[in-house]
Design a protein around this motif. Structure first.
Motif, PDB file in Angstrom:
ATOM      1  N   ILE A 185       0.840  -1.208   0.000  1.00  0.00           N
ATOM      2  CA  ILE A 185       0.000   0.000   0.000  1.00  0.00           C
ATOM      3  C   ILE A 185       0.871   1.252   0.000  1.00  0.00           C
ATOM      4  N   LEU A 186       1.894   1.267   0.851  1.00  0.00           N
ATOM      5  CA  LEU A 186       2.775   2.431   0.932  1.00  0.00           C
ATOM      6  C   LEU A 186       3.560   2.642  -0.360  1.00  0.00           C
ATOM      7  N   LEU A 187       4.085   1.553  -0.928  1.00  0.00           N
ATOM      8  CA  LEU A 187       4.871   1.677  -2.153  1.00  0.00           C
ATOM      9  C   LEU A 187       4.055   2.224  -3.312  1.00  0.00           C
ATOM     10  N   HIS A 188       2.755   1.909  -3.317  1.00  0.00           N
ATOM     11  CA  HIS A 188       1.902   2.380  -4.404  1.00  0.00           C
ATOM     12  C   HIS A 188       1.229   3.707  -4.074  1.00  0.00           C
ATOM     13  N   GLY A 189       1.636   4.309  -2.946  1.00  0.00           N
ATOM     14  CA  GLY A 189       1.211   5.667  -2.650  1.00  0.00           C
ATOM     15  C   GLY A 189      -0.114   5.798  -1.946  1.00  0.00           C
ATOM     16  N   GLY A 190      -0.636   4.712  -1.393  1.00  0.00           N
ATOM     17  CA  GLY A 190      -1.911   4.761  -0.691  1.00  0.00           C
ATOM     18  C   GLY A 190      -1.754   4.866   0.808  1.00  0.00           C
ATOM     19  N   THR A 191      -2.864   4.723   1.504  1.00  0.00           N
ATOM     20  CA  THR A 191      -2.891   4.816   2.961  1.00  0.00           C
ATOM     21  C   THR A 191      -3.530   3.555   3.535  1.00  0.00           C
ATOM     22  N   MET A 192      -2.884   2.986   4.518  1.00  0.00           N
ATOM     23  CA  MET A 192      -3.443   1.821   5.206  1.00  0.00           C
ATOM     24  C   MET A 192      -4.303   2.284   6.376  1.00  0.00           C
ATOM     25  N   VAL A 193      -5.514   1.734   6.467  1.00  0.00           N
ATOM     26  CA  VAL A 193      -6.398   1.993   7.604  1.00  0.00           C
ATOM     27  C   VAL A 193      -6.512   0.694   8.398  1.00  0.00           C
ATOM     28  N   PRO A 194      -5.886   0.623   9.577  1.00  0.00           N
ATOM     29  CA  PRO A 194      -5.897  -0.622  10.341  1.00  0.00           C
ATOM     30  C   PRO A 194      -7.199  -0.833  11.100  1.00  0.00           C
ATOM     31  N   TYR A 195      -7.602  -2.089  11.198  1.00  0.00           N
ATOM     32  CA  TYR A 195      -8.671  -2.472  12.127  1.00  0.00           C
ATOM     33  C   TYR A 195      -8.138  -3.602  12.996  1.00  0.00           C
ATOM     34  N   ASN A 196      -8.549  -3.614  14.247  1.00  0.00           N
ATOM     35  CA  ASN A 196      -7.968  -4.531  15.224  1.00  0.00           C
ATOM     36  C   ASN A 196      -8.734  -5.846  15.307  1.00  0.00           C
ATOM     37  N   LEU A 197      -7.998  -6.942  15.262  1.00  0.00           N
ATOM     38  CA  LEU A 197      -8.574  -8.245  15.568  1.00  0.00           C
ATOM     39  C   LEU A 197      -8.626  -8.410  17.081  1.00  0.00           C
ATOM     40  N   SER A 198      -9.517  -9.249  17.553  1.00  0.00           N
ATOM     41  CA  SER A 198      -9.718  -9.424  18.994  1.00  0.00           C
ATOM     42  C   SER A 198      -8.993 -10.668  19.495  1.00  0.00           C
ATOM     43  N   GLU A 199      -7.924 -10.461  20.256  1.00  0.00           N
ATOM     44  CA  GLU A 199      -7.192 -11.610  20.801  1.00  0.00           C
ATOM     45  C   GLU A 199      -8.056 -12.390  21.774  1.00  0.00           C
TER      46      GLU A 199
END
Length: 494
Positions: A185-199
């Motif tokens: 995502i970063l190399l192609h110039g975009g933005t990552m939006v993280p979502y959290n998994l539940s441990e």
């Protein structure tokens, strides 16, 4: 005439996006492990162990997993077609391998494995894969929707090239995440939006958490285009329930998001109460067609019971993109001319294995079941071993090939890490490598953060289950001795 003696390519002048991400599974700890192994080769006895046990990378055959005979026979015959006409071929190869090889050779350009192929891959091989997908899911698949690629990584990068237009375009990704996604995502110039998994929820997905992340991203001005789902999970080893998958499908359909379904571990399931279901199958079972939702699914020959990482074979099936978009994808794919033909052949074999009645079926099935049962045994053995260590908890491994145990480190260890300028999980991993010869991946390499998915003072590591059963026993012995010594050392300082 004067010459510029200053290098014009330096760390300061390269693409700055390259410097913004790390790929920890092949990072500094992995490189240090290789240096230690060279040291041991040159000076046996220089360390308290004789060899490095590599648990940092999913690389099955490097760790002793044997290749499937049928696959290797077909590949050998396709690379050496003249063998099919020799009298001794019937003694060396099974009839079904020879039959399959003849069929593939007939479809290869020039009837040889050397020439370029169509950029999307050889059509007859894509037809075999489409038939395999249809047989797996119970819903039709079209060869026109399938792109053969140099592994799933190549397919994922190609997808990001198509989806990302600027840094305002964003992709939802799980945390902990497989760093290929953030890097791509970063190399192609975009933005990552993280979502959290539940441990606490066995690394499952809370759809309300995903909705929260999507809403926050949109408020900040981002255009979220797709959602990555890794099932079975890497690095977490969970298998999503059908209910969870249905929630994701409904969510992405409603929000207009493409589902990017990483399904490369679909053959690695170790529990009786869950099984693999593709996202395409779940969407079709809900009554949604490609007019309702877009799904890109990825598979690879690297994992499963096949473990052919170096062959670099894989595919992506694209559903719900218009013909005009598919044409653009073909254009981008053509920049690399074609995927390697060995990987194409192997991918077709993985999706179209020997059937009952074939002379090689019983041997194929025995090899497959032996590998999978051994992996399941090793998964349970390592899970139990980690759970028995002081301050360590380890969720059940349901699928894939990794454990992601949580370690509660003493305050003195955290302080020592800070003094050395590294995160505590990296500090622990470095000590484990130097003192016990075990290479693992620090959890921070998967961008896990404190807050919703990690309790204060706790850290994670990722450990593959791939070393053979004898090596697993040696690893556990080393791990227990190291962990007890480490905890005693830093508990005493606390």
């Amino acid at each position: 005439m004067s010459y510029n003696k200053t290098a014009n390519i330096t760390a300061e002048t390269i693409n700055p996006r390259v410097k913004t991400f790390n790929y920890e599974p092949c990072g500094e700890i992995a490189r240090h492990a290789e240096r230690l192994q060279e040291e041991l080769n040159k000076n046996p006895g220089s360390r308290p162990f004789q060899e490095i046990i590599y648990c940092n990378l999913g690389n099955p055959q490097a760790l002793g997993q044997r290749p499937i005979t049928f696959f290797r026979e077909v590949l050998s015959l396709c690379d050496n077609p003249a063998l099919l006409n020799r009298d001794e071929a019937h003694l060396l190869f099974s009839q079904c391998a020879m039959k399959r090889a003849r069929k593939i050779i007939e479809a290869m350009p020039g009837r040889d494995s050397g020439p370029y192929t169509p950029s999307q891959g050889i059509k007859s091989l894509r037809e075999s894969i489409a038939d395999g997908i249809a047989g797996r899911d119970g819903y039709p698949s079209r060869p026109e929707d399938i792109f053969l690629t140099d592994g799933a990584s190549s397919a994922i990068n190609l997808t990001m090239q198509i989806l990302i237009r600027s840094e305002e375009d964003a992709i939802l990704c799980p945390l902990p995440e497989y760093p290929l996604y953030s890097g791509s995502i970063l190399l192609h110039g975009g933005t990552m939006v993280p979502y959290n998994l539940s441990e606490d929820g066995d690394w499952g997905l809370d759809i309300f958490e995903v909705k929260r992340c999507l809403e926050e991203a949109r408020i900040s001005g981002l255009t979220v285009r797709a959602m990555v789902v890794i099932n079975p999970g890497n690095p977490t080893g969970q298998v999503l329930s059908v209910t969870n998958q249905e929630e994701i499908v409904e969510f992405c359909r409603k929000e207009g998001l493409v589902i990017l379904a990483d399904e490369v571990y679909q053959d690695n399931i170790y529990v009786d109460d869950k099984k693999f279901n593709s996202f395409k199958k779940v969407a079709r079972s809900l009554g949604y067609t490609e007019d309702d939702i877009s799904i890109v699914s990825y598979h690879s020959v690297s994992m499963g019971y096949y473990g052919e990482c170096g062959r670099r074979g894989g595919y992506m099936e694209i559903c719900g993109f218009g013909e005009d978009v598919m044409g653009e994808i073909c254009k981008v794919a053509s920049l690399t001319l074609c995927p390697n033909i060995g990987g194409q052949i192997l991918t077709s074999l993985v999706m179209d294995t020997p059937k009952i009645g074939d002379d090689c079926f019983e041997n194929f099935l025995a090899e497959k079941e032996s590998i999978l049962s051994s992996l399941a045994k090793r998964a349970k053995t390592l899970e139990k071993a980690f759970s028995s260590l002081e301050g360590v908890t380890c969720n059940r491994i349901e699928g894939a090939i990794y454990l992601f145990p949580r370690i509660h480190l003493p305050a003195a260890a955290i302080k020592a890490a800070k003094t050395e300028g590294v995160s505590p999980d990296i500090f622990y991993a470095c000590r484990l490598l130097n003192d016990a010869g075990i290479a693992i991946v620090p959890g921070s390499g998967f961008h896990q953060i404190s807050g919703r998915n990690r309790a204060a003072g706790t850290y994670h590591i990722r450990c593959t289950i791939l070393p053979g059963e004898d090596k697993i026993k040696a690893m556990i012995a080393r791990l227990r001795a190291f962990h007890e010594s480490f905890m005693n050392e830093f508990r005493d300082r606390s």
